[in-house]
Design a protein around this motif. Structure first.
Motif, PDB file in Angstrom:
ATOM      1  N   ASN A  22       0.815  -1.213   0.000  1.00 33.18           N
ATOM      2  CA  ASN A  22       0.000   0.000   0.000  1.00 33.18           C
ATOM      3  C   ASN A  22       0.850   1.265   0.000  1.00 33.18           C
ATOM      4  O   ASN A  22       0.438   2.285  -0.556  1.00 33.18           O
ATOM      5  N   GLY A  25       1.511   2.100  -3.444  1.00 30.62           N
ATOM      6  CA  GLY A  25       0.375   2.813  -4.013  1.00 30.62           C
ATOM      7  C   GLY A  25       0.405   4.288  -3.660  1.00 30.62           C
ATOM      8  O   GLY A  25       0.129   5.149  -4.505  1.00 30.62           O
ATOM      9  N   VAL A  26       0.748   4.600  -2.415  1.00 29.44           N
ATOM     10  CA  VAL A  26       0.879   6.000  -1.989  1.00 29.44           C
ATOM     11  C   VAL A  26       1.970   6.683  -2.815  1.00 29.44           C
ATOM     12  O   VAL A  26       1.785   7.809  -3.299  1.00 29.44           O
ATOM     13  N   GLN A  28       2.944   5.882  -5.813  1.00 31.94           N
ATOM     14  CA  GLN A  28       2.431   6.074  -7.170  1.00 31.94           C
ATOM     15  C   GLN A  28       1.503   7.286  -7.236  1.00 31.94           C
ATOM     16  O   GLN A  28       1.571   8.086  -8.166  1.00 31.94           O
ATOM     17  N   TYR A  29       0.642   7.411  -6.230  1.00 32.98           N
ATOM     18  CA  TYR A  29      -0.269   8.562  -6.190  1.00 32.98           C
ATOM     19  C   TYR A  29       0.527   9.873  -6.115  1.00 32.98           C
ATOM     20  O   TYR A  29       0.233  10.831  -6.849  1.00 32.98           O
ATOM     21  N   VAL A  66      -5.447   4.546  -1.903  1.00 36.90           N
ATOM     22  CA  VAL A  66      -4.072   4.243  -1.465  1.00 36.90           C
ATOM     23  C   VAL A  66      -3.794   4.660  -0.026  1.00 36.90           C
ATOM     24  O   VAL A  66      -3.132   3.923   0.709  1.00 36.90           O
ATOM     25  N   ALA A  70      -3.011   2.097   3.017  1.00 34.48           N
ATOM     26  CA  ALA A  70      -1.796   2.174   3.834  1.00 34.48           C
ATOM     27  C   ALA A  70      -2.138   2.285   5.320  1.00 34.48           C
ATOM     28  O   ALA A  70      -1.543   1.592   6.159  1.00 34.48           O
ATOM     29  N   SER A  90     -10.840   1.771   1.594  1.00 34.72           N
ATOM     30  CA  SER A  90      -9.881   1.667   0.497  1.00 34.72           C
ATOM     31  C   SER A  90     -10.501   0.944  -0.698  1.00 34.72           C
ATOM     32  O   SER A  90     -10.357   1.373  -1.843  1.00 34.72           O
ATOM     33  N   ILE A 122      -4.856  -5.497  -7.869  1.00 38.12           N
ATOM     34  CA  ILE A 122      -5.173  -4.519  -6.823  1.00 38.12           C
ATOM     35  C   ILE A 122      -6.466  -4.909  -6.109  1.00 38.12           C
ATOM     36  O   ILE A 122      -6.537  -4.912  -4.880  1.00 38.12           O
TER      37      ILE A 122
END
Length: 143
Positions: A22, A25-26, A28-29, A66, A70, A90, A122
């Protein structure tokens, strides 16, 4: 009074991997939000324009997906029951984001058939984490 049982090693491994997943993912964001050079290098001009033109609600859904993922994973690692609720939030963010990607912009036309693999993974991970949090709670590992 709730009696906590000691989690097995698998719990710790899964919780740490979930948090790392996760946090990716953060990352990536944040790369997308700040349009870093490394982010822009991964996409062509048409794809970057599509990303830049995303409506705020789709971007917000990505952020919820994301960051809640997390936080939920961290709460799981900290053995908190509320992790399931946060992970469900999420999943809702993921669902909204996927709706936008597949039904509003038709991301498969832009990214090709490979655009399906990552979203499936995902969703699969999100569903697994919700199930695993529930399982961990039933085992008495969460408080």
């Amino acid at each position: 009074m709730t009696t906590l049982n000691k989690p097995n090693k698998g719990f710790w491994i899964i919780s740490i991997i979930a948090l790392l997943w996760n946090l990716m993912g953060v990352n990536q964001y944040l790369q997308q939000a700040y349009m870093t050079d490394s982010f822009k290098a991964m996409y062509n001009e048409e794809q970057l324009k599509m990303i830049a033109d995303s409506p705020s609600w789709a971007t917000a859904a990505f952020a919820v997906a994301v960051f809640a993922g997390a936080i939920g994973s961290l709460l799981l690692l900290l053995r908190k029951k509320i992790a399931k609720t946060v992970l469900l939030l999420s999943l809702i963010g993921i669902a909204v984001q996927m709706f936008y990607n597949f039904f509003i912009i038709d991301s498969m036309a832009i990214y090709g058939p490979g655009a399906v693999a990552m979203p499936i993974m995902i969703i699969g991970v999100a569903l697994f984490l919700i199930w695993y949090t529930d399982y961990s709670n039933k085992k008495g590992w969460l408080n």
